[in-house]
Design an enzyme around this catalytic site. Structure first.
Site, PDB file in Angstrom:
ATOM      1  N   LYS A 118       0.826  -1.209   0.000  1.00  0.00           N
ATOM      2  CA  LYS A 118       0.000   0.000   0.000  1.00  0.00           C
ATOM      3  C   LYS A 118       0.863   1.263   0.000  1.00  0.00           C
ATOM      4  O   LYS A 118       0.497   2.277  -0.606  1.00  0.00           O
ATOM      5  CB  LYS A 118      -0.955  -0.008   1.188  1.00  0.00           C
ATOM      6  CG  LYS A 118      -2.019  -1.101   1.119  1.00  0.00           C
ATOM      7  CD  LYS A 118      -2.984  -0.993   2.289  1.00  0.00           C
ATOM      8  CE  LYS A 118      -4.070  -2.069   2.224  1.00  0.00           C
ATOM      9  NZ  LYS A 118      -3.548  -3.411   2.463  1.00  0.00           N
ATOM     10  N   GLY A 167      -9.391  -6.382   4.778  1.00  0.00           N
ATOM     11  CA  GLY A 167      -9.707  -5.780   6.060  1.00  0.00           C
ATOM     12  C   GLY A 167      -8.799  -6.227   7.192  1.00  0.00           C
ATOM     13  O   GLY A 167      -8.933  -5.748   8.323  1.00  0.00           O
ATOM     14  N   GLU A 202      -3.092   6.554   8.040  1.00  0.00           N
ATOM     15  CA  GLU A 202      -3.882   7.363   7.112  1.00  0.00           C
ATOM     16  C   GLU A 202      -4.976   8.070   7.900  1.00  0.00           C
ATOM     17  O   GLU A 202      -5.474   7.535   8.902  1.00  0.00           O
ATOM     18  CB  GLU A 202      -4.547   6.489   6.043  1.00  0.00           C
ATOM     19  CG  GLU A 202      -3.695   6.168   4.860  1.00  0.00           C
ATOM     20  CD  GLU A 202      -4.466   5.417   3.784  1.00  0.00           C
ATOM     21  OE1 GLU A 202      -3.904   5.248   2.694  1.00  0.00           O
ATOM     22  OE2 GLU A 202      -5.618   4.984   4.016  1.00  0.00           O
ATOM     23  N   ILE A 205     -11.456   8.542   7.211  1.00  0.00           N
ATOM     24  CA  ILE A 205     -12.530   9.215   6.488  1.00  0.00           C
ATOM     25  C   ILE A 205     -13.847   8.651   6.980  1.00  0.00           C
ATOM     26  O   ILE A 205     -14.134   7.463   6.813  1.00  0.00           O
ATOM     27  CB  ILE A 205     -12.373   9.048   4.964  1.00  0.00           C
ATOM     28  CG1 ILE A 205     -11.098   9.769   4.506  1.00  0.00           C
ATOM     29  CG2 ILE A 205     -13.599   9.568   4.223  1.00  0.00           C
ATOM     30  CD1 ILE A 205     -10.822   9.685   3.036  1.00  0.00           C
ATOM     31  N   GLU A 277      -9.355   0.857  -6.627  1.00  0.00           N
ATOM     32  CA  GLU A 277     -10.356   1.110  -5.595  1.00  0.00           C
ATOM     33  C   GLU A 277     -10.173   2.506  -5.001  1.00  0.00           C
ATOM     34  O   GLU A 277      -9.053   2.931  -4.735  1.00  0.00           O
ATOM     35  CB  GLU A 277     -10.261   0.043  -4.503  1.00  0.00           C
ATOM     36  CG  GLU A 277     -10.403  -1.363  -5.064  1.00  0.00           C
ATOM     37  CD  GLU A 277     -10.994  -2.343  -4.073  1.00  0.00           C
ATOM     38  OE1 GLU A 277     -11.440  -1.911  -2.991  1.00  0.00           O
ATOM     39  OE2 GLU A 277     -11.025  -3.534  -4.391  1.00  0.00           O
ATOM     40  N   GLU A 290      -6.533   1.385  -2.995  1.00  0.00           N
ATOM     41  CA  GLU A 290      -5.611   0.308  -3.314  1.00  0.00           C
ATOM     42  C   GLU A 290      -5.950  -0.240  -4.693  1.00  0.00           C
ATOM     43  O   GLU A 290      -6.982   0.104  -5.272  1.00  0.00           O
ATOM     44  CB  GLU A 290      -5.682  -0.826  -2.283  1.00  0.00           C
ATOM     45  CG  GLU A 290      -7.040  -1.525  -2.217  1.00  0.00           C
ATOM     46  CD  GLU A 290      -7.084  -2.597  -1.129  1.00  0.00           C
ATOM     47  OE1 GLU A 290      -6.088  -2.755  -0.404  1.00  0.00           O
ATOM     48  OE2 GLU A 290      -8.125  -3.258  -1.018  1.00  0.00           O
ATOM     49  N   ASN A 292      -6.394  -3.913  -6.816  1.00  0.00           N
ATOM     50  CA  ASN A 292      -6.451  -5.370  -6.814  1.00  0.00           C
ATOM     51  C   ASN A 292      -5.950  -5.871  -8.165  1.00  0.00           C
ATOM     52  O   ASN A 292      -6.586  -5.628  -9.198  1.00  0.00           O
ATOM     53  CB  ASN A 292      -7.865  -5.857  -6.549  1.00  0.00           C
ATOM     54  CG  ASN A 292      -8.320  -5.553  -5.128  1.00  0.00           C
ATOM     55  OD1 ASN A 292      -9.367  -4.971  -4.923  1.00  0.00           O
ATOM     56  ND2 ASN A 292      -7.533  -5.924  -4.148  1.00  0.00           N
ATOM     57  N   ARG A 294      -5.920  -8.478  -9.921  1.00  0.00           N
ATOM     58  CA  ARG A 294      -6.527  -9.778 -10.219  1.00  0.00           C
ATOM     59  C   ARG A 294      -7.977  -9.576 -10.638  1.00  0.00           C
ATOM     60  O   ARG A 294      -8.481  -8.451 -10.648  1.00  0.00           O
ATOM     61  CB  ARG A 294      -6.490 -10.666  -8.976  1.00  0.00           C
ATOM     62  CG  ARG A 294      -7.132  -9.970  -7.771  1.00  0.00           C
ATOM     63  CD  ARG A 294      -7.339 -10.891  -6.600  1.00  0.00           C
ATOM     64  NE  ARG A 294      -7.692 -10.159  -5.380  1.00  0.00           N
ATOM     65  CZ  ARG A 294      -8.893  -9.683  -5.077  1.00  0.00           C
ATOM     66  NH1 ARG A 294      -9.905  -9.820  -5.942  1.00  0.00           N
ATOM     67  NH2 ARG A 294      -9.119  -9.049  -3.935  1.00  0.00           N
ATOM     68  N   VAL A 297     -14.094 -10.628  -7.165  1.00  0.00           N
ATOM     69  CA  VAL A 297     -15.287 -11.423  -6.890  1.00  0.00           C
ATOM     70  C   VAL A 297     -16.484 -10.854  -7.658  1.00  0.00           C
ATOM     71  O   VAL A 297     -17.290 -11.573  -8.239  1.00  0.00           O
ATOM     72  CB  VAL A 297     -15.593 -11.432  -5.377  1.00  0.00           C
ATOM     73  CG1 VAL A 297     -16.929 -12.111  -5.095  1.00  0.00           C
ATOM     74  CG2 VAL A 297     -14.477 -12.116  -4.602  1.00  0.00           C
TER      75      VAL A 297
END
Length: 451
Positions: A118, A167, A202, A205, A277, A290, A292, A294, A297
């Site tokens: 990250k 998470g 961070e 928010i 994202e 971030e 992903n 790949r 889902v």
């Protein structure tokens, strides 16, 4: 398509079945791998051939890089599709594929490594001119350093693991005492789960919206977006429901978001399918969260509104085929909603393993991507998601009405599922209005628990 003769699928459950479907369409043979616990799983019998790779524990089977590589070589697979989860974002696995001259269906190992951190991802996005959440740009080496920087940033803050996702390794801290209490614990958890104890801070928010952009990029510099997905219905920082288009965005804000996603992807020279994202604050300002690296889902939501097969795009790009579509060719039609089916108690979210003794499914106006059939065993060894229910409507209201009907028609016996919760979400006024954030489940808990 004559590029791959055989693809090994380094995964299980519904995503393995999903990849098999596209490979069958393209006349590509498939190799399923499975653990001893998954010997009777549907994906095992649906593949061209199947090989057991170890015991139930994922570290000894689905996460065993050398075993997966060995099976790929023994079955003469020329490519490996990692699906999502497990080894899908593991740069060491992608590198081993490269070393063995097996095509990894995804980005390069180096790109995956960069975006898997990250902190490095933040740095790359800042170079591209994409806004990131205010925070630290380097690893925090001690609690004293963390406390000093936290005072400068101002509380509340998120203490985050630089590696991993889902998470895990995220901790909200409201003040100095909370930061002192959880700093070492969060580092240890990050090291335990991701073998990387790097953490950073961070700004927190409050009540954000979580919106992501699906992108596709070939090896020739062509980068396209496939619009956005709204992912703000979450429990424990994990998504429960996704929809597209987002009911929150107007055209100007959508265009700004899509352009930022393209900029970020071009900055890192990304290839294949991926997701950028973002989170939006209460002032409609968005920040990169971030990437992903790949297949997601929730990719069926994008497939439903664009008519594109994302797995097919992955295969073609991995085979060094140039994208045959341009941005102007991609249109979004109607509205799609996906509900994730979890084998879990709908009130406590605790997993509910068992045997599916009865499975009645709707037959019309629905897409069902399932890991189960009647008689399937849902084991306690893996993620409790057992499938996805996807509908497409001419409008958002039409899609909601369809989903309400479809959920009523599903009957799963033998285990607990989250279907009661999904039904309540579908008739909740805040959800129906489109005015919801990642706090939706927490804010509506009492109402959603009504049966």
């Amino acid at each position: 398509m004559g590029y791959f003769s055989k693809v090994l699928i380094a995964n299980r459950g519904e995503i393995a079945r999903r990849i098999i479907r596209t490979c069958n369409k393209l006349d590509i043979k498939t190799v399923a791998v499975y653990s001893e616990a998954d010997a009777e799983a549907p994906h095992v019998s649906e593949a061209t051939e199947a090989v057991c790779i170890g015991p139930a524990h994922a570290k000894k089977s689905y996460l065993n890089i050398e075993k997966v590589i060995q099976v790929a070589k023994e079955t003469h697979a020329d490519a490996i599709h990692p699906g999502y989860g497990f080894l899908s974002e593991n740069p060491d696995f992608a590198r081993r594929c490269e070393e063995e001259n097996i095509v990894f269906i995804g980005p390069s190992a180096e790109t995956m490594r960069i975006m898997g951190s990250k902190l490095e991802a933040r740095a790359q996005m800042q170079k591209a001119g994409v806004r990131v959440v205010p925070g630290t740009d380097k690893s925090l080496e001690s609690v004293e350093e963390a406390l000093e920087i936290a005072d400068e940033l101002g509380y509340p803050l998120m203490l985050k693991a630089s590696a991993g996702g889902g998470g895990i390794g995220m901790q909200l801290v409201q003040d100095q005492s909370e930061l002192m209490k959880v700093f070492d614990e969060t580092r240890q958890k990050a090291n335990s789960f991701f073998n990387d104890g790097t953490v950073f801070l961070e700004k927190w928010i409050s009540k954000p919206r979580h919106i992501e952009v699906q992108i596709v990029a070939d090896a020739y510099g062509n980068v396209l977006h496939l619009f956005e997905r709204e992912c703000s219905v979450q429990r424990r920082n994990q998504k429960v429901l996704e929809e597209s288009p987002s009911p929150f965005l107007n055209d100007a804000l959508r265009n700004e978001l899509l352009e930022a996603a393209i900029l970020g992807v071009k900055q890192i020279g990304y290839t294949n399918v991926g997701t950028m994202e973002f989170i939006f604050d209460e002032n409609e300002k968005f920040y990169f969260l971030e990437m992903n690296t790949r297949l997601q889902v929730e990719h069926p939501v994008t497939e439903e509104i664009t008519g594109l097969d994302l797995v097919e795009l992955q295969l073609k790009i991995a085979a060094k085929e140039k994208l045959s579509i341009t941005q102007e060719d991609i249109n979004k039609t109607g509205h799609a909603i996906e509900c994730r089916l979890y084998a879990e108690d709908p009130d406590t979210f605790f997993p509910s393993p068992g045997v599916i003794s009865r499975l009645i499914l709707p037959e019309n106006d629905v897409r069902l991507d399932l890991a189960i059939i009647e008689g399937s065993a849902v084991t306690p060894f893996y993620d409790p998601m057992i499938g996805k229910v996807i509908v497409h409507g001419l409008t958002r209201d039409h899609a909601i009405t369809k989903m309400q009907r479809v959920l009523k028609e599903i009957d799963i016996q033998g285990i607990k599922t989250n279907i009661p919760l999904l039904k309540q979400i579908m008739k909740n006024s805040s959800f129906i209005s489109g005015n919801y954030t990642t706090e939706f489940l927490a804010e509506n808990k009492a109402q959603l628990l009504e049966r």
